[in-house]
Design an enzyme around this catalytic site. Sequence first.
Site, PDB file in Angstrom:
ATOM      1  N   ASP A  24      -3.032   5.231  -5.036  1.00 41.65           N
ATOM      2  CA  ASP A  24      -1.997   4.305  -5.402  1.00 41.65           C
ATOM      3  C   ASP A  24      -0.472   5.286  -5.473  1.00 41.65           C
ATOM      4  OD1 ASP A  24      -0.460   2.779  -6.624  1.00 41.65           O
ATOM      5  OD2 ASP A  24      -1.935   2.191  -8.317  1.00 41.65           O
ATOM      6  N   ASP A  76       1.808  -0.077  -1.085  1.00 44.01           N
ATOM      7  CA  ASP A  76       1.503   1.049  -2.064  1.00 44.01           C
ATOM      8  C   ASP A  76       0.164   1.605  -2.379  1.00 44.01           C
ATOM      9  OD1 ASP A  76       1.299  -0.726  -3.756  1.00 44.01           O
ATOM     10  OD2 ASP A  76       2.648  -0.184  -5.182  1.00 44.01           O
ATOM     11  N   GLU A  77      -0.808   1.307  -1.692  1.00 41.38           N
ATOM     12  CA  GLU A  77      -1.965   1.388  -2.056  1.00 41.38           C
ATOM     13  C   GLU A  77      -3.024   1.193  -0.832  1.00 41.38           C
ATOM     14  OE1 GLU A  77      -4.062  -0.907  -4.733  1.00 41.38           O
ATOM     15  OE2 GLU A  77      -2.814  -2.716  -4.452  1.00 41.38           O
TER      16      GLU A  77
END
Length: 401
Positions: free
Chosen positions: A10, A106-107
């Site tokens: 993350d 974003d992950e």
Amino acid sequence: MPDPIYFHCDNNAFFASVEETFHPEYKKVPMAVAGDPANRHGIILAKNELAKGFGIKTAETINSARLKCPELLLCPPRRREYGEFCERINQIYESYTDYVERASIDESFLDMTFFRGSELEMAHEIRERVARETGITISVGVSWNRLFAKMGSDYKKPNAVTHITRENYQRILWPMPAGEMFMVGRNTAAALEKFGIKTIGDLANTSEVFLRQQFGKQGEYLHISANGLDDSPIARTGEHDPAKSIGNGRTFKRDLTSEQDIRTGLIVLADSVAHRMRRADVKCTTVQITIKDTALKSITRQKSVQPTYLAADLVRVCLELIHASWPRGKPIRLLTITAQNLLPAEDAVEQLSLFDAPGGSKKTEQLERAVDSIRDKHGGHSIQHGSVMGNDLGIYTGEEE
């Protein structure tokens, strides 16, 4: 057979972290990435650690954030740069394993089962390498199932590694509120609490039969998840399941009040959604419209359609839904068009309506594909719908949200 080894990586406060790589001085002040208040996109998209210390939360309004921190520095989002950093980070992940599943910008999930060595040492190596090569910090959750890996990355931030094992998951996760479990929203958490289910441990120890009776399929999933029984695999790089829907929404610079206002807003949204469907080579069989008024109350309506990826069809159907469901002249603050129940274009057989002109749909497709070609070659702003040009709603065709 050994347990799988799954990582969930993350990117911490991703948008704000990218801005700090361009402006290191931002690390010294409370800073947030936010939409443009002049265009009524005034919410916080990401905040740095100093802003977080003032209690500023993602998705709260700019006005609310500035009440907490009057000196808050605001930056407009730069989506292209965020996408470029996402690619760089995932290229690092892909140098370790062929199984990298991107969950969002974003992950990402990584299957590290067949990588030799200590999983914790490898997690720290990846974390340190991302920071060294991109300037972005990440938190890594390590576990034998993907849900607990995700919860591990959320457990300790920023720039940390958390290992959720069969020996410690009850100690680490079960005391947490049930609302911290993935797919347990506010309403579900309130409903669980009525039955005395307050923690993840309570959820794990509640009868699966009872949960299924009360919550249907979701209840069964929650019981499986809380007990660490989720066995969902991580997809090979590039083989993630295709999107189940494609949508675009817009809060307009001023409220939509007239028929022309509404049509203009729909043209822009439909143009984007249709272009993305054609790019993905899919067609939708359901069109959904969400309408929000000035009091921030919204309604959602949908309609089944013949398979289509044409903006003209989306506009026509959405106008029908709005005329049937929304009082004429009532101001509209936001519209969202979502194309649902997507099918591969080659499998979507279109039936000609009795009211369609022969070849009409084909001509429309040729026209919209010609527009795609021009924009792909010369940029999204190179060709515009005449009815949209010069509008005062803060929108134009050819943009992607």
